[in-house]
Design a protein around this motif. Structure first.
Motif, PDB file in Angstrom:
ATOM      1  N   GLN A   1      -8.884 -30.217 -30.246  1.00 36.21           N
ATOM      2  CA  GLN A   1      -8.229 -30.868 -31.386  1.00 36.21           C
ATOM      3  C   GLN A   1      -9.174 -31.003 -32.579  1.00 36.21           C
ATOM      4  O   GLN A   1     -10.376 -30.794 -32.467  1.00 36.21           O
ATOM      5  CB  GLN A   1      -7.701 -32.237 -30.964  1.00 36.21           C
TER       6      GLN A   1
ATOM      7  N   THR B   1      -0.798 -32.416 -40.950  1.00 38.11           N
ATOM      8  CA  THR B   1       0.109 -33.127 -40.051  1.00 38.11           C
ATOM      9  C   THR B   1       1.460 -32.426 -39.894  1.00 38.11           C
ATOM     10  O   THR B   1       2.408 -33.017 -39.427  1.00 38.11           O
ATOM     11  CB  THR B   1       0.366 -34.569 -40.545  1.00 38.11           C
TER      12      THR B   1
ATOM     13  N   PHE C   1       2.053 -22.401 -37.592  1.00 36.33           N
ATOM     14  CA  PHE C   1       1.247 -23.320 -38.387  1.00 36.33           C
ATOM     15  C   PHE C   1       0.103 -23.844 -37.527  1.00 36.33           C
ATOM     16  O   PHE C   1       0.336 -24.436 -36.475  1.00 36.33           O
ATOM     17  CB  PHE C   1       2.127 -24.453 -38.904  1.00 36.33           C
TER      18      PHE C   1
ATOM     19  N   ALA D   1      -8.015 -41.037 -28.149  1.00 36.96           N
ATOM     20  CA  ALA D   1      -6.968 -40.112 -27.731  1.00 36.96           C
ATOM     21  C   ALA D   1      -7.349 -38.640 -27.793  1.00 36.96           C
ATOM     22  O   ALA D   1      -6.650 -37.815 -27.235  1.00 36.96           O
ATOM     23  CB  ALA D   1      -5.725 -40.334 -28.594  1.00 36.96           C
TER      24      ALA D   1
ATOM     25  N   GLY E   1      -6.755 -38.518 -37.185  1.00 37.60           N
ATOM     26  CA  GLY E   1      -6.577 -37.618 -36.054  1.00 37.60           C
ATOM     27  C   GLY E   1      -6.247 -38.396 -34.802  1.00 37.60           C
ATOM     28  O   GLY E   1      -5.991 -39.600 -34.892  1.00 37.60           O
ATOM     29  N   PRO E   2      -6.270 -37.781 -33.656  1.00 32.10           N
ATOM     30  CA  PRO E   2      -6.526 -36.348 -33.480  1.00 32.10           C
ATOM     31  C   PRO E   2      -5.333 -35.516 -33.916  1.00 32.10           C
ATOM     32  O   PRO E   2      -4.197 -35.962 -33.787  1.00 32.10           O
ATOM     33  CB  PRO E   2      -6.745 -36.230 -31.976  1.00 32.10           C
ATOM     34  N   LEU E   3      -5.604 -34.325 -34.423  1.00 33.21           N
ATOM     35  CA  LEU E   3      -4.545 -33.428 -34.879  1.00 33.21           C
ATOM     36  C   LEU E   3      -4.596 -32.124 -34.095  1.00 33.21           C
ATOM     37  O   LEU E   3      -5.627 -31.783 -33.516  1.00 33.21           O
ATOM     38  CB  LEU E   3      -4.725 -33.155 -36.375  1.00 33.21           C
ATOM     39  N   GLY E   4      -3.488 -31.432 -34.105  1.00 32.90           N
ATOM     40  CA  GLY E   4      -3.393 -30.182 -33.361  1.00 32.90           C
ATOM     41  C   GLY E   4      -3.266 -30.449 -31.876  1.00 32.90           C
ATOM     42  O   GLY E   4      -3.217 -31.603 -31.436  1.00 32.90           O
ATOM     43  N   ASN E   5      -3.194 -29.371 -31.113  1.00 33.64           N
ATOM     44  CA  ASN E   5      -2.993 -29.502 -29.665  1.00 33.64           C
ATOM     45  C   ASN E   5      -4.313 -29.399 -28.921  1.00 33.64           C
ATOM     46  O   ASN E   5      -5.229 -28.712 -29.354  1.00 33.64           O
ATOM     47  CB  ASN E   5      -2.052 -28.395 -29.179  1.00 33.64           C
TER      48      ASN E   5
ATOM     49  N   CYS F   1      -1.857 -26.288 -37.788  1.00 34.42           N
ATOM     50  CA  CYS F   1      -2.006 -27.735 -37.592  1.00 34.42           C
ATOM     51  C   CYS F   1      -1.115 -28.286 -36.489  1.00 34.42           C
ATOM     52  O   CYS F   1      -1.516 -29.216 -35.803  1.00 34.42           O
ATOM     53  CB  CYS F   1      -1.778 -28.484 -38.899  1.00 34.42           C
ATOM     54  N   VAL F   2       0.079 -27.743 -36.301  1.00 30.05           N
ATOM     55  CA  VAL F   2       0.954 -28.287 -35.262  1.00 30.05           C
ATOM     56  C   VAL F   2       1.218 -27.312 -34.117  1.00 30.05           C
ATOM     57  O   VAL F   2       1.465 -27.723 -32.991  1.00 30.05           O
ATOM     58  CB  VAL F   2       2.308 -28.804 -35.811  1.00 30.05           C
TER      59      VAL F   2
END
Lengths: 294, 464
Positions: A32, A229, A245, A27, A87-91, A247-248
């Motif tokens: 990211q 997260t 933030f 994904a 992950g994946p994390l962030g945009n 991370c998000v």
């Protein structure tokens, strides 16, 4: 457990690892990041995704050893496993979700400083594969610390990669900003968008210049994180007078709006020897060997 | 020796000495032993129309299980308890009983209510110590339900659905299941290995699969779960999200933490133990801003790490939202309270570290929308409190990962997922939600109550 398939040293204190992580690999997109926890007792360390292979279900991470937890990651060898890879994390980078015809109308300038070269690589690769014009600047301390030059050339072509070293031991001599000026002013290149990833101070000066040159610039922020997260709030930044933030809401932000000075203040004291000594003085031996990532 | 019971008073419960426990992370309350539990159970009036049950978000048959304790049938008591609650050993420890079951107890009109929470804890602990697990049903429904988040709401919903015969998979973003039970509530209030891990094992023993390190909304969307992975329904219980800050000067200073960060470091990452790598600021003087349970947890954690602690809260003691027991324990342990006081600025030294906090005194005015009297600043009453760490405990906003990646999922102005209070149904057919992600930050038991209702809602939806 997440198995390490390949592990090698790219430069002093800089390592590359290919890790089995199906949930991330199938994904993730450029921009990211992921979180690694080496062992049960280790910290959660946020790392950028440098490459991914959807078929083999692997991701590639590149990182530097700063504190104890990153050493623990570096000590692992091919065949070993990590306790966790999340992950994946962030945009994803903004262009990933834009209509590709729009993206193709733009000329991109990617600037990678030091370890920041690693997260620039998947962006360069993605843009090139999608038929977008892209030039890449790699800035690093010296020839010894240069990473991923060959991969970058393979991805975008030799004529689009510009390397500079702080000490002049290889290729150009000077900062990335000097190369940007050279490309725009001397070589007459035109850019519609810049993505700059590297040390905070580099991104700050990069943005200062691109603002003068009128090139909209995205930067990737890598502040302290714990869960990654959207829960703990450790990675907060000031962006355009708002609390964001990384991370998000990020990790990529409009470079014109990021308050680099407050972000650097939060990083500096944890990441430098001086800062760690200060921390030890102020907080006692809570850093267990100078974690570098708290 | 039989315990003499004063019908007007609770049988006292043993606790660690405040001076001792202020230096360790062991559980504060030691719970009733058998004799004490039997004695306390005789105080229950066995009401025909029990008000206590009405006050319980998961409707435990309270007179029923207390009657079994009185009869000496602890196994029978656990059977009744576990039919209604997936996490009884947790609830007995962290529920705000004074506002729920015990608040409604008829005994409480003239004297002290029956100590329902301590009896619940006794029963659940007895079952665990005797290796008794909840009863598993054998019927299979042949349908798959995905639960997002392994916190109290997700675990409850999953446990109930598994008991009904559904195939349930929980997806958890962190490396450990438990949600706020592992990252938020400290060890000294809720032991992780002894209690939380065991209750999660009970849920797994019902046939529930828990996948950790799995980010729904990133790795997989809700649509992919339903369309590609073949889940017939999804329950979203992704919990509380980002911490709120005050937006006052100095909040970016080194040494300013959200309670979420501070507690996650201490609890989930076990930063208070030398054998774990995650660091934590062991300040000398810590100021905690806020008056809820999370603020008390942060304050008492900082105290145990060796700091002097002051809690700054803008209303008066009466309005403190924390459980009465937590406030009482905090005071016993030596935590100071600066009530009717509100921060205006965090002061930093030349290196960027916190060196103090400037606060202003408040007075209470007319009641506001919440029904509580609105705190108003008293002009000119500012003063400074010296400190080297500030922990902001002002509440949270819901986790944005799922609403941001799920089309057609309606959210409220406060970014909460809109879900039917009785069934958990959202604007998307087959997608249910509950707990903090739907209501905003609340308690463990309310999240569990929502999980229970959603399990019924999902069963009805899938039985159509």
């Amino acid at each position: 457990m997440f198995k390490i398939l390949e592990a090698r040293e790219l430069a002093e204190k800089t390592y590359l690892m290919v890790v089995e992580a199906p949930n991330v690999a199938h994904a993730c997109e450029p921009g990211q990041f992921l979180i690694v926890r080496a062992d049960e007792e280790s910290e959660r360390i946020a790392l950028t995704i440098c490459d991914y292979d959807r078929d083999k279900e692997t991701v590639t991470i590149v990182f530097q050893t700063i504190g104890e937890s990153s050493y623990k990651i570096a000590e692992k060898k091919a065949g070993d496993s990590f306790a966790d890879v999340v992950g994946p994390l962030g945009n994803a980078a903004e262009y990933v979700n834009e209509p590709i015809e729009e993206v193709r109308k733009r000329h991109y300038l990617l600037v990678g400083g030091g370890l920041g070269t690693a997260p620039v690589y998947p962006q360069a690769k993605w843009l090139k594969e999608h038929g977008v014009d892209v030039d890449v600047i790699i800035g690093t301390k010296s020839h010894d610390t240069l990473i991923m030059e060959k991969e970058m050339i393979d991805a975008v072509g030799e004529e689009h990669v510009f390397v500079t070293t702080d000490d002049g031991s290889y290729a150009r001599h000077g900062m990335v900003t000097a190369v940007i000026e050279e490309l725009v002013k001397d070589m007459g290149r035109h850019y519609d968008m810049c993505v700059s990833i590297g040390p905070m101070i580099m991104m700050k000066f990069c943005v200062k210049l691109t603002k003068e040159l009128g090139i909209p610039t995205t930067v990737s922020m890598n502040p302290i994180m714990v869960d990654g997260t959207g829960m703990c709030g450790a990675c907060r930044l000031i962006v355009g007078d708002e609390v964001k933030f990384a991370c998000v809401d990020g990790p990529e932000f409009d470079g014109y709006k990021v308050d680099f000075d407050s972000a650097m203040k939060r990083m500096k004291l944890y990441k430098t020897e001086e800062g760690r000594r200060l921390l030890e003085y102020q907080e006692g031996k809570t850093h267990k060997g100078g974690c570098g990532n708290c | 020796m039989a315990i003499e019971v004063d019908m007007m008073k609770k049988v006292p419960v043993a606790e660690q000495d405040p001076k001792e426990r202020a230096k360790n992370f062991d559980e504060v309350c030691l719970g009733y032993n058998e004799e004490e539990a039997r004695a306390e159970s005789t105080r229950c009036l066995q009401c025909k129309n029990p008000k206590c049950v009405e006050g319980c978000p998961v409707s435990i048959d309270i007179p029923g299980f207390i009657g079994k304790i009185k009869d000496g049938d602890d196994a029978g008591a656990f059977e009744i308890l576990s039919a209604a609650s997936t996490l009884p050993a947790v609830c007995g420890r962290v529920c705000p009983q004074e506002k729920q079951c015990e608040g409604n107890c008829i005994r409480g009109i003239k004297g002290e209510p029956v100590s329902i929470g301590k009896l619940e804890r006794y029963t659940a602990d007895w079952a665990r110590e005797h290796g008794i697990t909840p009863v598993k049903e054998n019927q299979k429904k042949g349908k798959k339900v995905a639960v997002v988040g392994a916190g109290p709401s997700g675990l409850t919903c999953a446990g109930d659905l598994a008991k009904m015969g559904y195939d349930v998979t929980i997806f958890e973003a962190l490396h450990k299941a438990g949600g706020v039970l592992v990252y938020g509530i400290p060890e000294f209030r809720l032991p992780k290995d002894k209690v939380v891990a065991k209750e999660i094992e009970n849920v797994i023993s019902l046939g529930v699969e828990i996948k950790t390190d799995y980010i729904i909304g990133k790795s997989e969307t809700i649509d992919e779960l339903m369309d590609e992975q073949g889940f017939d329904a999804v329950y979203i219980a992704s919990g509380a999200g980002l911490p709120m800050f005050m937006h006052i000067p100095g909040e970016q200073a080194l040494g300013v933490y959200s309670a979420n960060e501070y507690l996650t470091r201490a609890n989930l990452m076990k930063a208070y133990r030398d054998d774990y790598d995650t660091p934590i600021n062991k300040g000398e003087k810590t100021v905690v801003v806020g008056g809820g349970n999370v603020a008390m947890d942060a304050a008492r954690t900082a105290l145990r790490l060796g700091s002097k602690v002051t809690v700054v809260y803008r209303r008066s003691e009466q309005e403190l939202p924390a459980r009465a027991e937590e406030v009482h324990h905090a005071k016993e342990e030596g935590i100071e309270f600066a009530l009717l006081t509100n921060p205006v600025e965090i002061l930093e030294d030349e290196e960027g570290f916190v060196k103090g906090i400037k606060v202003i005194k408040m007075e209470l005015g007319e009641p506001d929308a919440s029904g509580r009297r609105r705190p108003i600043e008293i002009p000119g009453s500012e003063y400074e409190i010296e400190c080297d760490a500030v922990i902001m405990s002002l509440g949270t906003t819901p986790n944005p990962l799922i609403p941001g990646t799920t089309k057609g999922l309606d959210t409220s102005k406060k970014k909460c997922i809109i879900a039917d209070e009785e069934t958990g149904a959202t604007s998307r057919p087959g997608v249910f939600a509950g707990g903090d992600c739907a209501t905003g930050a609340a308690t463990v038991i309310l999240a569990m109550g929502a999980g229970r209702k959603a399990a019924k809602g999902i069963d009805e939806y899938l039985s159509r």
